[in-house]
Structure formats: C-alpha cells, structure tokens
Design a protein around this motif. Structure first.
Motif, short mmCIF file in Angstrom:
data_model
loop_
_atom_site.label_atom_id
_atom_site.label_comp_id
_atom_site.label_asym_id
_atom_site.label_seq_id
_atom_site.Cartn_x
_atom_site.Cartn_y
_atom_site.Cartn_z
N ALA A 1 1.07 -1.27 -0.26
CA ALA A 1 -0.02 0.06 -0.04
C ALA A 1 0.91 1.25 0.05
CB ALA A 1 -0.85 -0.05 1.27
N ASP B 1 2.09 1.97 -3.40
CA ASP B 1 0.94 2.41 -4.04
C ASP B 1 0.75 3.92 -3.98
OD1 ASP B 1 0.07 0.51 -5.87
OD2 ASP B 1 -1.79 0.30 -5.12
N ASP B 2 0.59 4.28 -2.71
CA ASP B 2 0.26 5.64 -2.17
C ASP B 2 0.61 5.89 -0.95
OD1 ASP B 2 -0.67 8.29 -1.73
OD2 ASP B 2 -2.36 7.86 -3.38
N SER C 1 0.98 8.60 1.02
CA SER C 1 0.23 9.49 2.14
C SER C 1 -1.15 8.73 2.26
CB SER C 1 0.14 11.13 1.62
OG SER C 1 -0.15 11.02 0.34
N LEU C 2 -1.68 8.08 1.30
CA LEU C 2 -3.18 7.65 1.42
C LEU C 2 -2.61 6.43 2.71
CD1 LEU C 2 -5.82 7.41 0.77
CD2 LEU C 2 -5.40 6.01 -0.88
N ALA C 3 -1.84 5.75 2.52
CA ALA C 3 -1.74 4.87 3.46
C ALA C 3 -1.36 5.13 5.09
CB ALA C 3 -0.31 3.99 3.27
N GLU C 4 -0.96 6.39 4.90
CA GLU C 4 -0.89 7.01 6.13
C GLU C 4 -1.96 7.68 6.70
OE1 GLU C 4 2.45 10.28 7.74
OE2 GLU C 4 2.43 9.90 5.61
N LEU C 5 -3.08 7.99 5.74
CA LEU C 5 -4.18 8.50 6.06
C LEU C 5 -5.29 7.19 6.55
CD1 LEU C 5 -5.18 10.96 3.19
CD2 LEU C 5 -4.68 11.53 5.60
N ARG D 1 12.39 18.51 -6.94
CA ARG D 1 12.89 19.41 -6.00
C ARG D 1 14.41 19.50 -5.87
NH1 ARG D 1 8.60 19.48 -1.42
NH2 ARG D 1 7.06 18.35 -2.64
N GLU E 1 -0.91 20.20 -10.94
CA GLU E 1 -2.07 19.82 -11.67
C GLU E 1 -1.51 20.63 -13.26
OE1 GLU E 1 -3.93 20.48 -7.76
OE2 GLU E 1 -1.78 21.06 -9.03
#
Ligand SMILES: Nc1ncnc2c1ncn2[C@@H]1O[C@H](COP(=O)(O)OP(=O)(O)O)[C@@H](O)[C@H]1O
Ligand SMILES: [Mg+2]
Lengths: 238, 755
Positions: free
Chosen positions: B172, B175-176, B178-182, B304, B742
């Motif tokens: 996970a 895959d993502d 920050s989503l995993a963190e969420l 960055r 974006e």
C-alpha cells in the motif's frame, strides 16, 4: 436543520506554505458534531491544503489543529487516522495495485477485524462484494469512490473529510454517493465536504465556508451562501 | 551429458544467489523508493563478518548465521534507513541515489580497513567437503543450500507480501504513501522493516556467494551488483520476474563457462580476447535490459532540486582562474619534487570531478563512469601517432566526446537510477572487456606521452603541474561561459523539469547527448594529460564513485567546489603517503562525507559545502586558507608538529575555521578577538595532539578530532557576525518552477507523454 454539537475539528489561525510560497492565511474553521460542512472555492483557493493540514499530512506554519478538543498540531497522519479522522483525498482514495479485499484490510487495526470491515463495507455497497478479488485499479471511477468511502466508514470515524469526490463522475453516481454521506451524517458523524462547484453540495450541507486565495471569505449557514458571495470568491469581484 | 548437468547446477546455484540478492533489492526499492546501490556492499560486509565470527572466532555455523543475518544485517539496514536516508524522503532521486553510492564507497572503505587484503584462511561453504550426488554429478552442500534458500525465500516473500498485514501495508505504501498514512499505516516503520529484510537477504546472498568465489572486497561487492540485472528484469517490482531473470542470468554465465573450455569456442572475436565475456555477462545483461526498457515517462512536477548553484559571475571566475594559475606557479616553486607529483594527481582528480559539472551539476544527469572516459582518453593518447602532439590531444578529446555522445544515445531514454545504472554498466563493461585486453594495455600498462608544447618540458613535474592548473582554469572558464549561454540554461531547465523543457520546445535528446559529450571530453583530459605509465586499475568503476560523491558533496554546480573536491581526493594519496597511520580514514572519508549529506540534505556536509562557497569567492579568505595549509605543511615537514598533529590541525583548520573566514573578515572588535582566540586554542590542541592524546587508541583519537572540529567550528560560528547568504535561486529558472503539479499533468496530457 442545524444539529449543532461540540466542536470536532477546529483549525485555529492556520497559515501554511509550500516552500516559500504561502497559500493559507489565518484560516479559522470549526466543524461540529453531526454537522455537514461544505468547503467551497475556486481552483487553487487552498481547499486541498486545508484538508492536508486537518489530516496532518502537512504541518501549518502557524496556528493549531484540534480534534475533539485535543490539540493535535504536529501529530502524525496515522495517529489522527487511528483517532477516528477519516480522510479521502483528492483523486480516488484507493490503492490501485491492491485487491478490493486488501484495500479494505488496510483499515483493519486492533479491535477492528478485517471480517467486520468487509461486512460493513459490503452491506453499504453490495457491488464491492462481487469484486472483492479484483485489483482496485480496475474498478470504475464510481466503484473506486465507493470503495474508499466504504473503507473509511467501516472504521467508525468521528470526522469524515472528502476532497472533490464528484470529480470525473457521472451526476447520477455523485447523487448516490452524497446520499450515503447524508446517511452517515445522520448517524452523528461530522463531515467536511470539499467541492469546487457549489450547487451539488450546498443542498446537503448545514454550514459552508467559502475560500479564495488562501483566505476564508465566508463562513456561515449553507442556506446563506448566495450568488454574490460565490461570484466574488470565484471571480474576485467585490 | 554429465557436464551439462554439472554446469546447469552451477548456473542454477549462481542464479539462486542472484535471486536472493535481487529480491532484497526489490523489496527495499518498492517500499522505500530508494534504489540501494550499496546492496552488494551490504552482502560483502556480511560475508566478511560471517567469515570473521565463523572461521576466525570459531563460532558454530547456526550461531554465526543468527548473529550475521538476524542481528548484524537488520541493524545495518535499520541504521541505513534511519541515519542515512530518512532525511532524504523529499529529496530528488539523484540525491537519494548518491547517498547510497556514498554508502557503497564507505562500506568498501570500511571493509578494506578492517580486512586488509592478505593471506587469510579460506571461506568454507556450508558442510564443506560433503557432496550430494545429483544425476551422477557431485554437488557441494553450499550449492544445494543456495537453491533451497532461494525457494524458501521466494515462497516466504510471497506469503509476506500477500498474506500478512505488514506485507499488504508495504504494498500500500508503494501505491500511495500518504493515502496509506491516512489509513493509519506508519510508512517510516514499514520502510525500516523492509530495509532490515532487504539487508538480511543481501547478507545471505553475500555469504553463499563468498563460499563460491572467496573473499575479496570489490569483486564481491560488484558480483552482487550483478543482481541488479535480475531486478531490472523484474522492472524493479515483480518478484517472480526477478527470480526468473536471476536464473536465466546464472545459467547463461554457467554455459559460457562451459563453452570457454570447449575447442569450438572462439578465443578471439575480431582480434579481441573473449576471456572477459563470462565475467561481463551480468553487466551485458543489465545494459541490454536497460536499453530495452520502455521510454521513461517524463516526470510531471518540478524536481525538488535542493541545491541550485548561483550563476557564476565572470569577474569571480577570472579572479579564481588567475589565483589558481599564479598560486600554482608560486606553490610549486616551493614544493619538493615528490609533493609536486601529488599536486599533479590532485589536479588530475580535479579535472575528473569538474567533468561532472556540466553533466550532473547543470543537466542533472548522474554518471558513474567519469574515470572510464578518462581511461579511454589515456588509452587513445597512448596509441595516437605524433607522440604527444597537441593535434593528437585535440583528436583524442573530440573522439572521446563522440564516444560519450554515442554511449549516451541509447541511455538517453532513461532517467534517474536507470540512467545511473546504465553508466555504471558501461564503466564495468569497458573495464572487463576493453581495458583488460592485452592490445589495449600491453602487459597491463599504457604509456601516455607528455604533451609537447614548444619551449615547455611537460615531462618535468613543475611545468606539468602549472600546465594542469592552466588547463583546469581554461576548462573552468569554458564552463562558466557554457553556464551563461543559452545551452547552459537549457541544461538547467532540463534538470529542473524535463517536462517543462519539452513543452517549451527543447530537444531533450540533443541536449542530453551534448551534456554527455562535454562531460566525456573534459574527463578525457584527466586521462590524456596524465602522462606516464597508467594501468587499467586507475579507471575502474569503484574509483569513479568517490569522484561522483565529492562532486556532489562539494556542490556539483560549482567549479570552485569541483576544484576543492579534486584536492580532497588528491589529499587522500598525499595523506596516505606522509601519514600512514591515518591513511585508512581517508579511504572511508569520501563515503562518510557523502553520507552526512544523506542524513540531512541541508545539514552538515552541505553546510560545509555551502560554508566553503563564500570562501571561494572571497580572495582574502582563500589566500588565508591556503597559506594556513601551507604553514601546517611546513611545520610538519620540519618535524615541529607530528603527523597526527598535522592531520588534526588540517581537519580543524579546513572544516572548523576556514568556512568562517569570510565572516571573520567583517566581524569587528571584541568578538573577532574572541573568535581568533577559540581558533588559536583549537589549533593549539590539534598541533600537540600526539602529546595530549598520547595513550588514546586510533578510534578515540578520531572521535576527539571530530569533536574538536565541531566544537571549534560552532563556537566561532556563534560569535561572529553572520554574512548574508548569497541568493540561491537563479533567475533563468523562473517560469519553469512556477508550475503546479496540476498544470504539469495537464501539459503531460496535452503532449501525450501520459495517457
Ligand atoms: N505540492 C505543492 N507544491 C507547491 N504548491 C502547491 C502544492 N499543492 C498546491 N500548491 C499551491 O497551493 C495553492 C492551493 O492549492 P490547493 O490547496 O490544492 O487548492 P484547491 O484544492 O483549492 O484547488 C495553489 O496555488 C497551488 O498551486
Ligand atoms: Mg484541490
């Protein structure tokens, strides 16, 4: 129809920046128990940044984040998640290379078994049960959004935050999803809904905040948001 | 038939070991996003440590295995993750890659330090001497165990990743993040777990491999690197494909080994010996796979870039060039012949380091092969008719530039780690297949003639040193001109955002090829001007690593930084020759310096690097700095201060005091006196280091030196008036960095780089 309870999410005097560019300026937002709040504003207003701050994915440069009265500024996002803050970020909040089942399992934790989560999720969206062994990335957009919503709700959150859930979805699917959101709010969960286009969401919201250029331009009852407020925020006219 | 079985078993065993190593690599890569160049070095360290406890200390095999694979390796993995890489989560891929290159250099240094090459008792495999008969062929237990281990690990990883909570969370996070963190996952912990696991797998592979090929620092490190080929075969994500690739690779190698013993196998192809072919198989494999990779997607979003060098100004550049040339004339006049030869080596290194300025510094492309181009330059120069003619030199530079561009062409589609790996593979291939040919280096040496310039005898050290300084100054000025030209701006734009560059109508292929050609041309000078007898060993892959490290650490966009980097590399040999007792530190130093950068991109080393920058642009301070070093040199050569004293004083002067010189120049009154006092005390302690730390062993002394320089440096920094930092952003980048993700993804879709 304002079911006002104690504050669940409080953002106090929040400022935030990406590197040297500040994008939020002294933002104050309070979401109360059982309240559905719409957070509106044009593209680039800073709505998603508010969400990142509230879910602790990002630290504010100033101000504090309170959840249910506790100061949690600087906590980890995973900690907030464990405290019942459920965030569905911009885009589809799913893991595309995990199966539907594994996606649900991500929400499992001590005291919350996988089987319970599945049961709740499949009860809410039966279509997911049929797709349980499929990779989440192969689901349709609407099903993906259902999956993320189902996973979030299975954790019994106190606060649900949704970022542009309707993006790229057919209106009928959106209506369906928002019906679920309303049902959840009726169970006492506080909801913060972010949308760029106002009309879809004002109908189900109790309160609303309108932002532009990183400032809160309006804060009050959803029914008090009128054309003038919106157009000044969206078009910059006063 | 029996032979076929025997070689198949050898192939499968090698494949199994590669599979173990590469699966560890893939596990860490997918969960932490760091391609660990040092993976092979971890295996090497594990093999040596196992040998130490098992054969030197006589521990039993199970206990030794538990100690190494269960304790040492996981700890190493955790330390790497926590200490070296944690601060780099937001850094560019190039920076993270460099941090692991630093690790590799540090591990190689540490291993050579602890286990110097000497006669040691053999590394015996598991159940050594006992064989099993497989289809009539005797197979050693070590091989059987390697095969079993590979099967067990394959199954275990499958279960871990698909059936356990930790494994699902690992996938996970890939895959993502920050989503995993969420969702309540803790990516940092998950990354740590995968580093521990990856390091243990590297260790297991290293131990099994050492039993087959014996202990040898660099080959062992590089052999496990060959597992990279297998990992790339699995596209750095698929474990089954990785295992398949590893087995194919092992078998190919074994059958080639078989073939080489047969009469029908050609000994030479087109006059070139095929003896290196088997050794080169994995590298050829890697190179081909990289070439076959699909076009890298242009990364949306500006990288960055944490370090952005200011545009060099003409007046400082000319001043710097003049100081360098005049300085070298003056300094060489006072130097002994042998010291001048060291200076020459340092200048050669500086040329090699500066070759990375246009490529890595401006264009943001990493090369692990600067010395390979230097080697090609040296070889061509030695083969050129005209015996050191200037025309030959020009021809050599042009040819190497072309080679650079041609080599770059297939690699141009690659990005980040893939590109770096391709250049690394190129370096290894040239070493194994070309430089090892008797035709190229006859009897392992080539004679590079000194350049013939009327009226100057470049075979003498002093004129040669002065000439090299002039060469460096000219290259430096040319690079300044490049950076200020529109091509230079294109380089920087490409580094900042390849995508934005492409959208603005830049020809990326041409720009990249030019950057490679220029870099190769400069590097060729480092070879072609290094007159005398040279050996292929001077130009190996592992020697290129410190060059890249020092280039990056000393600020790869800056020419002055490159000069200091070269001097530092050169000082390794100098220090090693005058202070044998501390020579070991200098082996480890480049790696450690690189690592401290990894710990915190804005911390120690880059602080030091940025700390030096004002010095390089402040002639008065530069002069003071250099005279200080000269004075120390003098004091130690007349035996007033001991070698340890010299080393300590050099560190404290160079790292603690020199960076503060420009600030001290503008500090006034009492604080200035106070600073000078601190400096004097620090230098005093350093100078009499030997007497003060008489009874302290080497380790304690090193620690004392580090503490001393940190204390002195910080004490001075506290007191003096800070100098306002010079602007870091370059105006010509404006308009490129202002894009939001974006906007970039919109332009992505517009120009159809992503569906
Ligand atoms: N990762 C980022 N880095 C730099 N700037 C960003 C980043 N994300 C958003 N921004 C900038 O911050 C501002 C607010 O963005 P965002 O919160 O995404 O707005 P919204 O969600 O209202 O469209 C925009 O100007 C955007 O360009
Ligand atoms: Mg947004």
């Amino acid at each position: 129809m304002s079911a006002i309870g104690e504050p669940i999410l409080e953002l106090k005097n929040i400022s935030a920046s990406y590197d040297a560019i500040s994008v939020l300026h002294d933002v104050n937002i309070t979401v109360r128990r059982g309240e559905v709040m719409a957070l509106l504003g044009p593209n680039g207003a800073g709505k998603s940044t508010v969400l990142k701050i509230a879910s602790a994915l990002m630290r504010p440069t100033q101000g504090s984040v309170h959840i249910a009265g506790h100061d949690l500024t600087g906590a980890a996002a995973s900690e907030l998640a464990r405290l019942g803050v459920c965030t569905i970020p911009e885009g589809r909040g799913i893991f595309p290379n995990l199966t539907v089942r594994e996606n649900l399992e991500m929400a499992a934790r001590k005291g919350l078994a996988v089987s319970v989560i599945q049961e709740r999720a499949f009860a809410r969206f039966p279509i997911l049960a049929e797709r349980r062994t499929q990779l989440a990335g192969t689901l349709s957009g609407g099903q993906q959004q259902m999956l993320s919503l189902a996973r979030g709700l299975a954790t019994d959150p106190v606060l649900l935050m949704l970022d542009e859930m309707s993006m790229g979805l057919a209106p009928i699917v959106v209506a369906d999803l928002y019906e679920q959101v309303q049902a959840i709010a009726a169970e006492g969960v506080s909801v913060l809904v972010i949308e760029q286009f106002a009309r879809t969401v004002l109908g189900i919201a109790d309160t609303a905040v309108v932002m532009s250029h990183g400032h809160v331009r309006f804060s009050g009852n959803a029914s008090d948001v009128d054309e003038a407020t919106l157009s000044s925020a969206y078009l910059g006219t006063k | 038939m029996q032979q076929l079985v025997a070689y198949t078993v050898i192939g499968l065993t090698t494949g199994a070991i590669y599979a173990l190593a590469s699966s560890g690599l893939v596990v860490t890569y997918v969960t932490s996003g760091v391609f660990n160049i040092a993976h092979g070095a971890i295996g090497m360290i594990a093999a040596f440590s196992y040998w130490q406890v098992r054969f030197e200390w006589g521990w039993s095999a199970p206990i030794a295995l538990i100690a190494i694979l269960g304790v040492l390796c996981p700890t190493l993995g955790l330390v790497i993750d926590r200490v070296a890489l944690r601060g780099l989560a937001q850094a560019t891929e190039v920076t993270r890659l460099t941090a692991t290159v630093a690790l590799m250099a540090a591990f190689i240094g540490i291993a050579t330090w602890i286990w110097p090459p000497e006669n040691r008792q053999p590394f015996r495999g598991f159940f050594d001497g006992n064989n099993v008969s497989v289809l009539g062929v005797n197979v050693g237990w070590n091989k059987i165990i390697a095969l079993i281990a590979a099967v067990v690990v394959a199954g275990g990883l499958r279960i871990l990743l698909y059936k356990t909570r930790l494994g699902i969370q690992m996938r996970a996070v890939v895959d993502d993040r920050s989503l995993a963190e969420l969702n309540g996952a803790r990516p940092a912990r998950i990354a740590s777990a995968s580093w521990a696991l990856g390091a243990s797998l590297a260790g297991l592979a290293g131990i099994l491999l050492a039993a087959e090929v014996q202990l040898n620092v660099v080959p062992l490190t590089l052999l496990v690197i060959n597992a990279y080929a297998a990992a790339i075969f699995g596209r750095l994500k698929s474990l089954p494909l990785t295992f398949l690739g590893a087995m194919a690779l092992g078998l190919t190698e074994a059958y080639l080994l078989w073939g080489q013993g047969q009469s029908w196998f050609p000994e030479t192809i087109g006059g070139f010996s095929t003896s290196g072919l088997r050794q080169a198989t994995p590298t050829i494999f890697l190179f081909l796979l990289l070439m076959l990779l699909p076009q890298a997607k242009l990364r949306a979003g500006a990288a960055r870039v944490r370090e952005r060098s200011a545009i060099p100004q003409w007046n400082t550049a000319i001043l710097g060039a003049a100081v360098l040339v005049i300085g070298s004339i003056a300094v060489t006049g006072m130097m002994t012949r042998s010291n001048t030869i060291y200076l020459i080596q340092a200048l050669i290194m500086a040329l090699a380091v500066v070759s990375l300025v246009p490529l890595t510094g401006y264009a943001g492309l990493v090369s692990l092969a600067p010395l390979t181009f230097a080697g090609i330059g040296a070889v061509l120069m030695s083969k050129m008719p005209g015996d050191g003619n200037v025309v030959s030199l020009i021809a050599v530079v042009v040819v190497v530039a072309l080679i650079g561009a041609v080599v770059a062409l297939p690699a141009l589609r690659l990005e980040g780690i893939y590109l770096a790996l391709a250049t690394g593979a190129f370096a290894l291939l040239v070493s194994i297949l070309v430089f090892n040919q008797g035709k190229i280096f006859s009897n392992g040496v080539a004679e590079v003639p000194p350049l013939r310039i009327p009226g100057v005898d470049l075979s003498q050290p002093r004129p040669k040193a002065i000439f090299l300084s002039v060469a460096f100054a000219v290259v430096g000025l040319l690079l300044v001109a490049l950076r200020r030209s529109s091509l230079g701006r294109q380089f920087v734009a490409m580094k900042d955002s390849p995508l934005a560059g492409a959208t603005l109508g830049m020809n990326l292929v041409r720009t990249k090829a030019l950057a490679f050609a220029m870099s190769a041309a400069i590097a060729s000078l480092a070879g072609a001007l290094d007159a005398g007898k040279v050996a292929p060993d001077n130009y190996t892959f592992d020697r290129s690593l410190p060059i890249l490290l020092l280039a990056i650490v000393s600020g790869v966009g800056s020419i002055g930084g490159a000069f200091f980097g070269g001097m530092l590399l050169g000082s390794n040999t100098v220090l090693a020759s005058i202070v044998p007792s501390v020579s070991k530190i200098t082996q480890v130093m480049p790696g450690l310096i690189g690592l401290s950068m990894g710990r915190n991109p804005n911390g120690t080393a880059s602080q030091i690097a940025t700390g030096f920058r004002p010095v390089t642009s402040h002639p008065q301070s530069l002069l003071t700095a250099l005279s200080g070093i000269g004075a120390l040199w003098l004091l130690t050569s007349v035996d007033i201060i001991s070698h340890w004293g010299f080393f300590a004083a050099l560190v404290i002067w160079g790292l603690g005091i020199v960076p503060n010189l420009p600030a001290l120049a503008v500090t006034s009154g009492r604080s200035r006196v106070f600073c000078l006092l601190i400096a004097a005390v620090g230098m005093g302690i350093a100078a009499f280091f030997d007497d003060i730390f008489d009874a302290v062993p080497t380790g304690g002394r090193l620690l004392a030196i580090i503490v001393l320089f940190v204390v002195v440096g910080n004490a001075i920094r506290r007191v003096h008036t800070p100098v306002a930092p010079t602007s870091k952003s370059s105006p010509d980048l404006m308009g490129l960095t202002g894009f939001t993700p974006e906007e970039l993804s919109q332009s992505d879709r517009a120009i159809k780089v992503v569906p």
